[in-house]
Write an enzyme that holds these catalytic residues in place. Structure first.
Site, PDB file in Angstrom:
ATOM      1  N   ASP A 143      43.253  10.561 -27.328  1.00 49.93           N
ATOM      2  CA  ASP A 143      44.634  10.100 -27.219  1.00 49.93           C
ATOM      3  C   ASP A 143      44.816   9.137 -26.053  1.00 49.93           C
ATOM      4  O   ASP A 143      44.768   9.556 -24.897  1.00 49.93           O
ATOM      5  CB  ASP A 143      45.576  11.305 -27.064  1.00 49.93           C
ATOM      6  CG  ASP A 143      47.033  10.884 -27.070  1.00 49.93           C
ATOM      7  OD1 ASP A 143      47.322   9.745 -27.472  1.00 49.93           O
ATOM      8  OD2 ASP A 143      47.883  11.692 -26.672  1.00 49.93           O
TER       9      ASP A 143
ATOM     10  N   ASP B  24      48.381   1.792 -29.210  1.00 47.90           N
ATOM     11  CA  ASP B  24      48.168   3.235 -29.291  1.00 47.90           C
ATOM     12  C   ASP B  24      47.087   3.580 -30.315  1.00 47.90           C
ATOM     13  O   ASP B  24      47.050   3.017 -31.398  1.00 47.90           O
ATOM     14  CB  ASP B  24      49.497   3.910 -29.676  1.00 47.90           C
ATOM     15  CG  ASP B  24      49.417   5.418 -29.610  1.00 47.90           C
ATOM     16  OD1 ASP B  24      48.645   5.934 -28.778  1.00 47.90           O
ATOM     17  OD2 ASP B  24      50.110   6.087 -30.393  1.00 47.90           O
TER      18      ASP B  24
END
Ligand SMILES: *[C@@H]1O[C@H](CO)[C@@H](O)[C@H](O)[C@H]1NC(C)=O
Ligand SMILES: *[C@@H]1O[C@H](CO)[C@@H](O)[C@H](O)[C@H]1NC(C)=O
Ligand SMILES: *[C@@H]1O[C@H](CO)[C@@H](O)[C@H](O)[C@H]1NC(C)=O
Ligand SMILES: *[C@@H]1O[C@H](CO)[C@@H](O)[C@H](O)[C@H]1NC(C)=O
Length: 445
Positions: free
Chosen positions: A117, A323
């Site tokens: 992440d 992201d």
């Protein structure tokens, strides 16, 4: 001749690790498995998409990603608006994602499959004895069986980094991720092992959350999370590495993607020759990697998008982040509307009812050559014009007879998603604060 990319930073890199981790600066104290050489040249680990090899269609894969990401999107946007309103970081963390990396933890090393992440910092795994642990496919980590495990003291930087709920015997943390998921436990350190034999590398004293009370949905293939954000707790900050990259294969291809650190992060590219765009920092949300998106071209038209649409506001709102854990790209609403209209007016394809797809704009799939009939798409980042391959923004589903745009509208924070990053080396140069997106066959990296 360009110098070898990583020759000069190698010593500071190592010293930084030692400084960050508080080890004495003597190589004799390095633990077995601490492979100095490999740390200098970098290392590579495989990534797999969470739905890899499960026989879903392209559109189903995207729909599943969008559904999993719904909460993440809300949290990211929510954090941006809270930053805007209150001028401080909300105590909610992002922390989930789409790609799993097979790490190992402890001595002897045991499997630690973790979600990668780039939108959060903390590394955490479920730990025994669990008060509450979600089901995972590997045994839950048992600190008592690891000879290199230790707790983190209250005075350490990493303990301060989690803003502990309590710290007397141990540094206790609690992270909540929206309404449904959370991890709670104490901060610890252990060796983390990356990669497959014979190219394995073990790095001692990586700080992580030992979670004894965890709730999460959709994490059953994993044992926790690997935070790669910009804050002190993330793996990249703890390593002190100046560069990392990832390279994601097409999600429907079932091929291995890669995560790379150190000079390997460049893959075979010459660092002097690849275009870069600045990574901006948002003081209100310091973990995120913000980009400067200056415009978008659809077909031959530079879209008339107002200048402020993608700008990061002084109050921490808006802007665009890159992201790894968001499936499609989300654009600020007004900008999305302009883009959507440009797509509709620049194709002869007929607009279809997209309500069952989870995407905003779909067309009826023509009998052949759909790719020739959709306009080109170029993102103009500051200093970097990125022309996307058609498969990075249009997804077709022959069974439904649809071809859909893998971009949607959102509130104020725009997100450059991972479908758009497919088959690109996404290189973060943390020292220079730049990002490069270089078209690459990611299964060949
Ligand atoms: C996907 O790849 C994995 C690893 O290479 C393999 O074991 C699996 O059988 C593949 N699945 C499909 C559906 O091709
Ligand atoms: C994969 O899905 C297709 C279409 O739904 C189906 O025809 C095929 O049998 C499935 N294959 C496997 C291995 O499940
Ligand atoms: C670390 O802290 C936890 C929680 O307080 C405690 O249960 C455990 O015994 C400690 N482990 C070590 C090795 O000190
Ligand atoms: C699209 O399809 C949905 C479900 O089939 C239906 O409820 C809706 O009215 C349709 N919208 C339009 C604009 O035709």
């Amino acid at each position: 001749m360009a110098p070898p990319p990583y020759s000069i930073p190698s010593l500071p890199f190592l010293l930084l690790i030692l400084t960050v981790l508080g080890l004495p600066r003597s190589s004799s104290t390095l633990m077995p498995g601490f492979r100095r050489q490999q740390l200098e040249t970098g290392f590579q680990v495989g990534l797999r998409h969470i739905d890899a090899g499960r026989n879903f269609t392209k559109l189903q894969l995207i729909q599943r990603g969008i559904n999993r990401g719904r909460q993440r999107l809300q949290r990211m946007s929510g954090m941006a608006t809270t930053a805007e309103r209150n001028g401080f970081q909300a105590p909610v963390h992002v922390g989930d994602g789409e790609f799993v990396v097979n790490l190992m933890i402890g001595t002897p090393p045991v499997p630690f499959p973790a979600i990668m992440d780039t939108g959060s910092d903390l590394i955490w795994t479920q730990c025994n004895p669990c008060k509450l642990c979600f089901q995972q496919s590997t045994p839950v980590f048992n600190p008592k069986r690891s000879s290199t495990f230790s707790n983190i003291s209250c005075s350490s930087k990493l303990c301060k980094g989690v803003k502990p709920s309590k710290c007397d015997k141990s540094c206790e943390y609690r992270y909540t991720y929206g309404d449904e998921s959370s991890t709670e436990g104490f901060m610890a350190m252990d060796t983390i092992t990356f990669g497959e034999l014979p190219k394995r590398i073990s790095i001692p004293r990586i700080g992580f959350g030992c979670g004894v009370n965890n709730q999460a949905t959709g994490m059953d293939q994993t044992a926790g999370l690997l935070g790669l954000g910009r804050g002190v707790l993330s793996l990249v900050s703890q390593l002190g590495t100046q560069k990392f990259s990832y390279c994601l294969t097409s999600i429907h291809e079932n091929k291995t993607s890669s995560l790379l650190f150190g000079s390997l992060a460049y893959s075979n590219f010459n660092p002097g020759k690849i275009p870069r765009t600045p990574l901006i920092q948002n003081p209100f949300l310091p973990s995120y990697y913000y980009l400067s998106l200056e415009g978008i071209t659809v077909g031959y038209t530079l879209l008339p998008i107002p200048e402020f649409a993608f700008q990061l506001g002084k109050d921490g709102s808006g802007g665009m982040i890159v992201d790894s854990g968001t499936t499609i790209t989300y654009l600020q609403e007004e900008a999305f509307d302009v883009l959507k209209n440009a797509f509709i007016s620049q194709t002869e394809l007929q607009v279809a009812n997209s309500s069952t797809t989870g995407l905003d704009l779909c067309f009826h799939l023509p009998v052949k050559n759909a790719a020739d009939k959709v306009p080109k798409l170029i993102f103009h980042f500051k200093g970097l014009d990125l022309a996307l391959p058609v498969e990075n923004y249009m997804v077709s589903d022959p069974e439904m007879g649809l071809i859909c745009l893998a971009i949607d509208a959102t509130g104020s924070l725009s997100i450059f998603g991972n479908i758009q990053q497919q088959n690109m080396l996404v290189l973060h140069d943390l020292k220079k604060s730049t990002l490069s997106l270089v078209p690459t066959q990611c299964d060949k990296v």
